[in-house]
Design an enzyme around this catalytic site. Structure first.
Site, PDB file in Angstrom:
ATOM      1  CE  LYS A 154     -11.920  -5.322   3.949  1.00  0.00           C
ATOM      2  NZ  LYS A 154     -11.470  -4.557   5.131  1.00  0.00           N
ATOM      3  CE  LYS A 251      -6.072  -0.382   6.906  1.00  0.00           C
ATOM      4  NZ  LYS A 251      -7.498  -0.323   7.260  1.00  0.00           N
TER       5      LYS A 251
END
EC number: 5.1.1.-
Length: 339
Positions: A154, A251
């Protein structure tokens, strides 16, 4: 059919930080559907980016409890189409319900989900393991705590390249970068050149979701593949992503569950886009559902349960990126912490 709702607050092993937030706990709702001696389980977690909380999910499901509980023997596709009009404003609630129904339906049929769908699991991709934003020392420590073949890093800081250079000193693993909308156009194009030399496989959603002109520019000039996440939420977004991204990260909570997720993956493959499914820091309930989509994917990010200090369910297991299925039918889930 009986609807049972259970609220959990999942504690994480470490503070989890991305470009826009940090969390130590992940609120989650487990949906159970019970009928004919079988139970199916689904999950949805809270998400401030999409203005979703567990109480909101519960409230929306309670509004249609009678419709859910009066369901007769329908296919998952029929069930999803029936429920969608009532929950199209809350895909997270729809996702939890859809996963639970798919699980229940497959168990009643005496099959695992991937068997019901006639998927071949022989060439399943490995899952990455996510390293959230932290000090470089902490990020290195997290990698050493869990050696892994693929790390999802990230980013979205002013020191992104320096961070990756330092992490590279400590592992030969493949890196994937997720900037969570933290970069601009030129920054993305320039960073891609530097990151490719550091063993990065692709960049996930480097820019703001609605910057379509910027995405098109990056798509043309990036030396690394770009995977859509926040820009690809529901089924209609797959076609929009064509010629703007090289692949899409589906997702389940954002699109409304396994049923539309499978359709999105199928359309992406027809368009020549790379296919990926990601998680949203859920327990093994949600992760086990993702596992049954693996034969259709190029990449997967299903490490959510590995980030938890304590899981609430058993199901699929993960060892050095490789997923093993439960012997139980459906998604293979059993609740081990029942509230």
């Amino acid at each position: 059919m009986e609807l049972i709702l259970r609220e959990y607050n999942l504690k994480l092993k470490h503070t989890f930080t991305i470009s826009r937030k940090s969390i130590d706990f992940q609120p989650s709702l487990i949906v159970e559907l019970q009928r004919d001696g079988f139970s199916g389980f689904g999950e949805a977690t809270s998400n401030p980016y999409y203005k979703i909380t567990v109480p909101v999910i519960v409230q929306d499901l309670e509004k249609i409890r009678s419709i859910i509980e009066n369901t007769t023997d329908q296919t998952p596709e029929e069930f999803w189409s029936k429920i969608h009009p009532f929950l199209k404003h809350n895909m997270f609630a729809l996702c939890a319900l859809d996963i639970a129904y798919n699980d229940w339906y497959a168990r009643k049929k005496g099959k695992k989900l991937y068997e019901l769908w006639n998927y071949d699991i022989d060439k399943n991709p490995l899952t990455d393991y996510t390293i959230g934003i932290a000090s470089v020392d902490k990020m290195v420590a997290k990698m050493k705590e869990l050696p892994w073949p693929i790390y999802k890093i990230k980013l979205g800081t002013k020191e992104d390249i320096a961070i990756v250079k330092e992490l590279r000193k400590h592992t030969n693993a493949t890196f994937r970068i997720d900037a969570n909308c933290g970069w601009g156009v030129e920054e993305t194009i320039n960073n891609a050149v530097k990151l490719k030399k550091l063993g990065v496989e692709f960049l996930e959603q480097p820019m703001n979701a609605d910057n379509w002109e910027g995405h098109k520019e990056v798509y043309k000039h990036s030396v690394l593949p770009i995977i859509a996440d926040e820009s690809c939420i529901i089924e209609q977004d797959v076609a929009k992503s064509h010629h703007h991204f090289h692949g899409v990260n589906v997702k389940l909570m954002k699109c409304g569950g396994l049923t539309p997720g499978r359709r999105m993956i199928e359309e992406a493959k027809k368009l020549g886009l790379k296919t990926m499914v990601g998680c949203m820091t859920e327990s093994t309930v949600g992760i086990s559902a993702i596992a049954h989509l693996l034969p259709q994917l190029d990449y997967v990010d299903m490490d959510g349960a590995l980030l938890l200090a304590e899981d609430i369910a058993s199901g699929v297991t993960i060892d050095f990126g490789k997923i093993s299925y439960s012997e139980i039918n459906g998604t293979g889930v059993t609740l081990i912490k029942v509230l």
